[in-house]
Design an enzyme around this catalytic site. Sequence first.
Site, PDB file in Angstrom:
ATOM      1  CB  THR A 158      -0.913   0.005   1.250  1.00  0.00           C
ATOM      2  OG1 THR A 158      -1.464   1.310   1.433  1.00  0.00           O
ATOM      3  CG2 THR A 158      -0.155  -0.329   2.520  1.00  0.00           C
ATOM      4  CG  ASP A 159      -1.247   4.973  -0.665  1.00  0.00           C
ATOM      5  OD1 ASP A 159      -1.743   4.179   0.169  1.00  0.00           O
ATOM      6  OD2 ASP A 159      -1.876   5.951  -1.118  1.00  0.00           O
ATOM      7  CD  GLU A 160      -3.230   3.666   4.452  1.00  0.00           C
ATOM      8  OE1 GLU A 160      -3.084   3.705   5.683  1.00  0.00           O
ATOM      9  OE2 GLU A 160      -4.332   3.520   3.884  1.00  0.00           O
ATOM     10  CE1 TYR A 199      -3.596  -2.282   5.902  1.00  0.00           C
ATOM     11  CE2 TYR A 199      -3.403   0.063   5.403  1.00  0.00           C
ATOM     12  CZ  TYR A 199      -3.529  -1.254   4.981  1.00  0.00           C
ATOM     13  OH  TYR A 199      -3.581  -1.544   3.629  1.00  0.00           O
ATOM     14  CE  LYS A 209      -0.526  -4.353   3.076  1.00  0.00           C
ATOM     15  NZ  LYS A 209      -1.078  -5.632   2.536  1.00  0.00           N
TER      16      LYS A 209
END
Length: 345
Positions: A124-126, A149, A153
């Site tokens: 993810t971009d997060e 979260y 990741k």
Amino acid sequence: MKVLVTGGAGFIGSNLVRLLLAEAPELEITNFDKLTYAGNLENLADLPRSRRYRFLRGDVADARAVDRAFARGFDAVIHLAAETHVDRSLEDAAPFLRTNVLGTEVLLDAARRHGAARFLHISTDEVYGSAPPDASFDEAAPLRPSSPYAASKAAADLLVMSHVHSFGAPAIILRCTNNYGPYQFPEKLIPLMIANALEDRPLPVYGDGLQARDWIHVEDYCRAILAALRRGRAGEVYNVSAGRPRTNLEVIRGLLALLGKPESLIAFVEDRPGHDRRYALDSRKFRKELGWEPRRTFEEGLAATAQWNRANADWIERCRSGAYRTYYKRHYTDRRKTLARWRAS
Ligand code: NAD
Ligand code: TYD
């Protein structure tokens, strides 16, 4: 080519399974999913009967169950299974660590022992954290996750890279921005706002609503995943994005206009702790190497998504039954009390 898709009963996974069956006749798909609150076989109810598809219920963090699944012999793994909601990770990170971190290690280990030739890790971009105004992150940007979260990741990404480095794992990491489209669980911004607006209930906007996300339609992303499976280079990280961040208020106002509902439904509520202000990715590497471009404009995609949610109100209602109501009460109805309790503890 036999492919193991993990998390194929979730939002992106179910859209991906549908696309792979329709557009990749060379693939035989096994969908391995624990069916958590976010996994729903109803998302796949319209699949045509096919000898190229089977479902296996299982937990990616359960090494024995994963090993049994791998005995079927897979050429490739597309790993989507995860706990995915930031707000839930703030409340309890334990399932995120188990599924997202341990589960990824279990899969990497099984893929290596069973000789899978490709491992597509859906990140993810997060993992990059919040992007500065007017800038976007490329693949060389440091990992600075903000939420539990995102941290889980990022940890999974580091495990994938460690397997590439130590064992020459044929792995590819895809980091994508926020997806939207059909079958998205109504805890996420777009389906939650549509569901509330359709019932004339308040739309809970965190903080000032000026946080920005770089939305991509799930069908565009699923085509990107297929392109990466076919043509991505092992050992590489690729960012995938539409490349046009928009504020939450812009998105919500667009939805209200599409649904013919008044802006007076917007209700500003206390902000999410540690809320990332802006996500924005530079996806030129992926576009250039894989020849991929998004096909849907945001305006088209949002209108289609509003229409899909309106036409599938009973699906949403079933998602929102039982435990979801308790979650909603804790996070929205009792928001101030809940956040104050987190701060105190
Ligand atoms: P989702 O929450 O809709 O679905 C997750 C799926 O994983 C569910 O079917 C669930 O049952 C399954 N699952 C959860 N724990 C499991 C376990 N231990 N074993 C097996 N299955 C398990 O998620 P999504 O939005 O479809 O996201 C899919 C992937 O894409 C995730 O890895 C997520 O981090 C990533 N991603 C999502 C977005 C987005 O905007 N939705 C953006 C970037 C990356
Ligand atoms: P979300 O869909 O949870 O995705 P993420 O936090 O992983 O990007 O939220 C998207 C944006 O919408 C994010 O800035 C938080 C905001 N948001 C609200 O303002 N209200 C809500 O009820 C939700 C769920 C999200």
